[in-house]
Design a protein around this motif. Structure first.
Motif, short mmCIF file in Angstrom:
data_model
loop_
_atom_site.label_atom_id
_atom_site.label_comp_id
_atom_site.label_asym_id
_atom_site.label_seq_id
_atom_site.Cartn_x
_atom_site.Cartn_y
_atom_site.Cartn_z
N VAL A 1 -10.46 -4.13 -10.47
CA VAL A 1 -10.35 -2.73 -10.06
C VAL A 1 -11.20 -1.82 -10.94
O VAL A 1 -12.10 -1.12 -10.47
CB VAL A 1 -8.88 -2.27 -10.06
CG1 VAL A 1 -8.78 -0.77 -9.75
CG2 VAL A 1 -8.06 -3.09 -9.06
N SER B 1 -7.79 1.57 3.78
CA SER B 1 -7.11 1.03 2.61
C SER B 1 -7.83 -0.22 2.14
O SER B 1 -8.49 -0.92 2.91
CB SER B 1 -5.65 0.71 2.93
OG SER B 1 -5.57 -0.30 3.94
N SER C 1 -7.53 -3.57 -0.89
CA SER C 1 -6.89 -4.32 -1.97
C SER C 1 -7.88 -5.38 -2.46
O SER C 1 -8.57 -5.99 -1.64
CB SER C 1 -5.61 -5.01 -1.50
OG SER C 1 -4.67 -4.08 -1.04
N ARG D 1 -14.58 2.50 -12.11
CA ARG D 1 -14.30 1.44 -11.16
C ARG D 1 -15.37 0.35 -11.23
O ARG D 1 -16.50 0.62 -11.63
CB ARG D 1 -14.29 2.02 -9.73
CG ARG D 1 -13.19 3.04 -9.50
CD ARG D 1 -13.51 3.89 -8.28
NE ARG D 1 -14.64 4.78 -8.55
CZ ARG D 1 -15.12 5.65 -7.66
NH1 ARG D 1 -14.59 5.72 -6.47
NH2 ARG D 1 -16.13 6.43 -7.98
N LEU E 1 0.81 -1.21 0.00
CA LEU E 1 0.00 0.00 0.00
C LEU E 1 0.84 1.26 0.00
O LEU E 1 0.57 2.21 -0.73
CB LEU E 1 -0.93 -0.01 1.21
CG LEU E 1 -1.82 1.22 1.39
CD1 LEU E 1 -2.75 1.36 0.19
CD2 LEU E 1 -2.61 1.13 2.68
N PRO F 1 -1.40 0.44 -9.57
CA PRO F 1 -1.54 0.20 -8.14
C PRO F 1 -2.16 -1.16 -7.85
O PRO F 1 -2.97 -1.68 -8.63
CB PRO F 1 -2.45 1.33 -7.67
CG PRO F 1 -2.32 2.39 -8.71
CD PRO F 1 -2.10 1.67 -10.00
N VAL G 1 -8.44 7.41 -4.02
CA VAL G 1 -9.63 7.33 -4.84
C VAL G 1 -10.60 8.42 -4.45
O VAL G 1 -10.98 8.52 -3.29
CB VAL G 1 -10.31 5.95 -4.68
CG1 VAL G 1 -11.57 5.89 -5.51
CG2 VAL G 1 -9.35 4.86 -5.07
N GLY H 1 -0.09 2.47 -3.38
CA GLY H 1 -1.45 2.90 -3.09
C GLY H 1 -1.85 4.11 -3.90
O GLY H 1 -1.03 4.96 -4.23
N ALA H 2 -3.13 4.20 -4.20
CA ALA H 2 -3.68 5.33 -4.96
C ALA H 2 -4.85 5.89 -4.21
O ALA H 2 -5.66 5.16 -3.66
CB ALA H 2 -4.10 4.88 -6.35
N TRP I 1 -8.48 1.80 -16.73
CA TRP I 1 -7.44 2.83 -16.68
C TRP I 1 -7.16 3.36 -18.09
O TRP I 1 -7.39 2.68 -19.08
CB TRP I 1 -6.14 2.25 -16.14
CG TRP I 1 -6.16 1.78 -14.73
CD1 TRP I 1 -6.58 0.56 -14.27
CD2 TRP I 1 -5.71 2.50 -13.58
NE1 TRP I 1 -6.41 0.49 -12.92
CE2 TRP I 1 -5.88 1.66 -12.46
CE3 TRP I 1 -5.17 3.78 -13.39
CZ2 TRP I 1 -5.54 2.05 -11.17
CZ3 TRP I 1 -4.83 4.17 -12.10
CH2 TRP I 1 -5.03 3.32 -11.01
N PHE J 1 -5.33 0.58 -2.55
CA PHE J 1 -5.96 1.88 -2.74
C PHE J 1 -6.38 2.48 -1.40
O PHE J 1 -6.88 1.77 -0.53
CB PHE J 1 -7.18 1.74 -3.66
CG PHE J 1 -6.83 1.19 -5.01
CD1 PHE J 1 -6.60 2.05 -6.09
CD2 PHE J 1 -6.72 -0.17 -5.21
CE1 PHE J 1 -6.26 1.54 -7.33
CE2 PHE J 1 -6.38 -0.68 -6.46
CZ PHE J 1 -6.15 0.18 -7.52
N ARG J 2 -6.20 3.78 -1.29
CA ARG J 2 -6.69 4.51 -0.12
C ARG J 2 -8.07 5.05 -0.46
O ARG J 2 -8.25 5.78 -1.42
CB ARG J 2 -5.73 5.64 0.24
CG ARG J 2 -6.08 6.36 1.54
CD ARG J 2 -5.00 7.36 1.94
NE ARG J 2 -3.74 6.68 2.20
CZ ARG J 2 -2.66 6.75 1.41
NH1 ARG J 2 -2.70 7.49 0.31
NH2 ARG J 2 -1.57 6.10 1.70
#
Length: 436
Positions: free
Chosen positions: A274, A242, A244, A292, A18, A232, A25, A22-23, A277, A235-236
């Motif tokens: 996910v 967080s 995953s 998403r 992470l 990633p 959102v 991590g990204a 992209w 994700f945050r």
């Protein structure tokens, strides 16, 4: 890629990633509107493939459409069949050619397994004289390249892969046997340089590699890995937590479906659990998550007994409105005025999602559709892996172009054998539905 592709990336294995990957959102949903799916009809279907054909895993997976410029009515559909290799069909969905996947190099080693296929037109290649079909060999972690030559002996596809091509992701045969290998694939020709590339994703990893295709003096095609990019894996969320995607331990949320918009050099990549992209096709720049999956942010845990992920908490409401995991095949529907759509297979609810190709803010959702049963025994598409579309006349049968989708649950089946094939849809029906 039918089966358990949604099981990628365990929460425990990804927690440490992470901080690095991590990204953040945003809380606002990307999509502004939601509509009931449209419906189009399958006009024809290819012969059924079963998972034990010739002793191998011959499942239909990903299609590509090749247009014969001199005789459009003789155009071809090329489809991968995993360990069954490649299948080539005419516009009546009849089998024209069957190409086996490479054999295992040694006892106990993995055999070839063809996952994705795409076309490189000769007009865009440096020194190119023939269109090429490029295939990701998931079993051997290599690319296979075929010249498309309908009049050639042994054609219409002739293997022109240079001898001694190297693995793309794996360091050695042991890693190949562990499936640290090539997975998804699309092709791209840079109009500025004239160089042609394959963009290849890694199995069970977030990595995408840019691989240059290099013609040799002997008429074969070699390749070299130029650079890579990692999406990633954790994700945050807007509430500060967080997340995953759940999956098998040690595996990250992988990409399979990809397509490049040649008008602006944009790569669209479907990270299966996910979302969708976009990033520059040369893999320079920052990726942007434009939509998403509905289950984005939902807590889940992997159960080794069932080999499945189960929801373990409440939905926090951070998911999208249009894609249901897995995000699978991607294609580009181009129109004569330069507009058009990105087509994404939403495998989890048996639909296909259309996004516009504009990039000012985000690629807006335009429509969602299903492929319904057609005449006689032709059924619709369920659990779709791959999709291909060509907006160009293909003779009297498909005067306005063709849409080809994989069907992960062809019927009627045959006992416990997994049955798959490809469905053909008249593109005119889809465009009329969308325009209405």
């Amino acid at each position: 890629m039918t089966g358990n592709s949604a099981k990628r990336g365990s929460t425990a294995a990804l927690a440490g990633a992470l901080a690095l990957l991590g990204a953040v959102v945003p809380g606002q949903a990307f999509a502004e509107r939601s509509t009931e799916p449209l419906s189009v009809t399958a006009e024809a279907e290819t012969p059924t493939l079963f998972d034990d054909e010739a002793g191998g895993n011959a499942n239909a997976d990903d299609p590509a459409i090749w247009r014969d410029p001199e005789h459009p009515e003789r155009s071809l559909v090329i489809g991968t069949a995993k360990e069954g290799g490649l299948r080539v069909y005419d516009l009546d969905a009849r089998l024209v050619q069957s190409i086996p996947a490479p054999e295992a190099p040694g006892e106990g080693d993995a055999p070839g397994r063809f996952n994705n296929v795409d076309i490189v037109p000769a007009a865009g290649q440096r020194h190119g004289t023939r269109d090429l079909a490029v295939v990701s060999d998931r079993g051997r972690d290599r690319l296979r390249v075929y010249r498309i030559a309908p009049g050639a002996r042994g054609g219409p596809l002739v293997d022109v892969t240079a001898p001694g091509v190297e693995p793309i992701f794996a360091a050695d045969q042991e890693e190949i046997n562990e499936e640290r290998t090539a997975y998804g694939l699309t092709t791209w020709t840079d109009e500025r340089s004239g160089r042609s590339y394959a963009l290849v994703s890694g199995s069970g990893r977030t990595e995408i590699a840019l691989v240059e295709l290099i013609p040799t003096a002997g008429g074969e095609v070699d390749y070299r890995k130029v650079r890579s990019l990692r999406l990633p894996s954790a994700f945050r969320l807007p509430d500060g937590s967080s997340w995953s995607p759940c999956g098998e331990p040690g595996e990250l949320p992988q990409v399979e479906g990809m397509v490049v918009d040649p008008s602006n050099g944009t790569l669209y990549a479907g990270q299966e659990t996910v979302g969708l992209w976009r990033v520059r096709a040369d893999l320079r720049g920052e990726p942007k998550l434009i939509d998403r999956v509905r289950g984005f942010g939902v807590p889940a845990e992997y159960d080794p007994g069932t080999d499945e992920c189960g929801v373990s908490g409440a939905d926090p409401g951070f998911g999208g409105e249009h894609l249901t995991a897995d995000v699978e095949g991607l294609a580009l529907l181009s129109e004569s005025d330069g507009d058009g759509y990105v087509v994404a297979s939403s495998q989890g609810d048996d639909t296909f999602v259309l996004y516009d190709r504009e990039r000012e803010d985000h690629n807006e959702h335009e429509a969602t559709f299903r492929v319904a049963p057609g005449p006689g025994p032709v059924d619709g598409s369920e659990g779709c892996d791959g999709v291909a579309v060509l907006n160009a006349p293909l003779g009297e049968k498909y005067e306005d172009g063709l849409l080809v989708v994989q069907d992960g649950h062809d019927s009627p089946g045959d006992g416990g054998r997994e049955a798959t094939n490809f469905k053909f849809v008249d593109l005119d029906e889809l465009t009329e539905e969308v325009d209405d």
